[in-house]
Motif scaffolding. Sequence first.
Motif, PDB file in Angstrom:
ATOM      1  N   HIS A 129      39.271  78.410 -52.970  1.00  0.00           N
ATOM      2  CA  HIS A 129      38.490  79.113 -51.936  1.00  0.00           C
ATOM      3  C   HIS A 129      38.790  80.598 -51.814  1.00  0.00           C
ATOM      4  CE1 HIS A 129      37.638  75.026 -50.817  1.00  0.00           C
ATOM      5  NE2 HIS A 129      38.887  74.805 -50.495  1.00  0.00           N
ATOM      6  N   GLY A 172      40.216  82.366 -47.803  1.00  0.00           N
ATOM      7  CA  GLY A 172      39.631  81.103 -47.323  1.00  0.00           C
ATOM      8  C   GLY A 172      40.706  80.071 -47.037  1.00  0.00           C
ATOM      9  N   GLU A 195      39.049  79.318 -41.443  1.00  0.00           N
ATOM     10  CA  GLU A 195      38.096  79.361 -42.560  1.00  0.00           C
ATOM     11  C   GLU A 195      37.741  77.950 -43.017  1.00  0.00           C
ATOM     12  OE1 GLU A 195      40.944  81.178 -42.539  1.00  0.00           O
ATOM     13  OE2 GLU A 195      40.011  83.083 -41.967  1.00  0.00           O
ATOM     14  N   ARG A 196      38.705  77.019 -42.936  1.00  0.00           N
ATOM     15  CA  ARG A 196      38.415  75.636 -43.309  1.00  0.00           C
ATOM     16  C   ARG A 196      37.351  75.050 -42.375  1.00  0.00           C
ATOM     17  NH1 ARG A 196      42.632  70.869 -42.356  1.00  0.00           N
ATOM     18  NH2 ARG A 196      41.903  71.353 -40.275  1.00  0.00           N
ATOM     19  N   ARG A 248      34.143  76.220 -43.458  1.00  0.00           N
ATOM     20  CA  ARG A 248      33.777  75.594 -44.734  1.00  0.00           C
ATOM     21  C   ARG A 248      33.186  74.204 -44.498  1.00  0.00           C
ATOM     22  NH1 ARG A 248      37.991  77.466 -47.127  1.00  0.00           N
ATOM     23  NH2 ARG A 248      39.328  75.657 -46.929  1.00  0.00           N
ATOM     24  N   GLN A 305      29.753  74.786 -43.399  1.00  0.00           N
ATOM     25  CA  GLN A 305      28.868  75.313 -44.444  1.00  0.00           C
ATOM     26  C   GLN A 305      28.566  74.256 -45.517  1.00  0.00           C
ATOM     27  OE1 GLN A 305      30.370  76.521 -47.723  1.00  0.00           O
ATOM     28  NE2 GLN A 305      28.288  76.880 -48.430  1.00  0.00           N
ATOM     29  N   ARG A 306      29.574  73.452 -45.878  1.00  0.00           N
ATOM     30  CA  ARG A 306      29.418  72.511 -46.986  1.00  0.00           C
ATOM     31  C   ARG A 306      28.711  71.232 -46.587  1.00  0.00           C
ATOM     32  NH1 ARG A 306      34.584  72.048 -50.913  1.00  0.00           N
ATOM     33  NH2 ARG A 306      34.211  74.016 -51.951  1.00  0.00           N
ATOM     34  N   TRP A 313      29.886  85.128 -45.115  1.00  0.00           N
ATOM     35  CA  TRP A 313      30.966  84.177 -45.446  1.00  0.00           C
ATOM     36  C   TRP A 313      30.754  82.848 -44.717  1.00  0.00           C
ATOM     37  CZ3 TRP A 313      35.566  85.305 -48.463  1.00  0.00           C
ATOM     38  CH2 TRP A 313      36.410  84.197 -48.584  1.00  0.00           C
ATOM     39  N   ALA A 332      30.357  80.870 -47.691  1.00  0.00           N
ATOM     40  CA  ALA A 332      31.777  80.800 -48.094  1.00  0.00           C
ATOM     41  C   ALA A 332      32.180  81.887 -49.089  1.00  0.00           C
ATOM     42  CB  ALA A 332      32.140  79.427 -48.638  1.00  0.00           C
ATOM     43  N   THR A 333      31.445  82.976 -49.117  1.00  0.00           N
ATOM     44  CA  THR A 333      31.803  84.126 -49.933  1.00  0.00           C
ATOM     45  C   THR A 333      31.106  85.358 -49.341  1.00  0.00           C
ATOM     46  OG1 THR A 333      31.893  84.927 -52.196  1.00  0.00           O
ATOM     47  CG2 THR A 333      29.899  83.767 -51.571  1.00  0.00           C
TER      48      THR A 333
END
Length: 366
Positions: free
Chosen positions: A129, A133, A138-139, A142, A145-146, A239, A243-244
């Motif tokens: 990540h 990340g 951030e997790r 994620r 987002q995922r 982000w 995630a970027t």
Amino acid sequence: MQSSEIAGKARFDHIRYAQLWEDADVLCAALGPCPGGTLVSICSAGDNALAMLTLDPARVVVVDLSPAQIACMRLRIGAFQALEHPEFLELMGSRPSTRRADLLTRAVASTDADTQAFWQELEPLVVAHGAGGAGRFERYFRIFQRYLLPLVHSRRTIEDIFVGRPDETARAEFLDTRFNTWRWRLLLKVFFSNFVMGRMGRDKAFFDHVDGSLSDHVARRIRHAAVTCDPSENPYLHWIMTATHGEALPMTWRAEHYGTIRDRSDRLDIRQDALEAFVSTGEKADGFNLSDMFEYMSPDVFADVYGQILSAANPGARLVYWNMMAPRRVPETHADKVMRQQELEDALKATDKAFFYSDFVVEEVR
Ligand SMILES: C[S@@+](CC[C@H](N)C(=O)[O-])C[C@H]1O[C@@H](n2cnc3c(N)ncnc32)[C@H](O)[C@@H]1O
């Protein structure tokens, strides 16, 4: 180490924030140039203390209670020294990469043994990540987002958020007709419930002094980020949704500041300690980045700590801080000692790309 109210409540044995979710452009504009002076900053992941080096102070004292957060700063210092800017972006996760393990090894090579061991253990996370990340916060984004965002919006709709739209009307139309669907509203309500956020993202202790519903607050702030501001210029929103980073980067990670920050990193004075401990040393500072630390304190403790900070501030020093939900401004008992910089606050609030915060405060010591 001085006692600090939050230290007894929250656990600090892991990275909570692997990158700064506060806008350094806004912070640096609020502090103003500080040639030859002393600035003090909460460390968090280190990015904003590094950005403060562009203000040309003689010294930035960086404090954090958490050894894991200090390790984030030490990684950055090593990375600025050892890596070229495009490599730095790969290591941090702004850009895709197949060589993060190697970049991480090079970045920590000049750091102390504890920092090296700390990051070695996190290598799989960094490879997957990026070092930016690798925190709990951030997790949390994620997972959103995922696993959840795809239930609500197609990849095409997500990409469309970041197509530059020149005016607010076009941005409002996109938000209202394409994005703000009933599924999205439901997702916001569930995911940003105080309960889920406390369990997965932030420590529950941090909500002790927060009023109102978090999901309503997030919905209002998303409108600010998506309509008032231009999402194509917002690295934080990018982000969270992908995630970027896209073309836009947080201030500290932009190429234009890379050399300046690298060349001045010997001006950092890093202390694993409470901010309150700085005060007891008798040192004085010309400006303070206080993150949103006051929000984590009860009003009484806030008034006490605010007074301690004032006693360590030179005349003209600015206290800069954010509030997400709990209202915090100069306590009544100290009101005559500072001047609110309202014009500056309003101008900067309107451009704040880290859109979760409801308030941004700049108070100048008389
Ligand atoms: C206040 S938190 C907020 C971070 C930021 N708002 C974000 O969302 O990324 C930032 C850091 O402050 C540190 N911190 C909190 N209270 C502190 C204190 N009294 N002295 C030193 N550090 C403190 C925490 O360890 C944490 O790393």
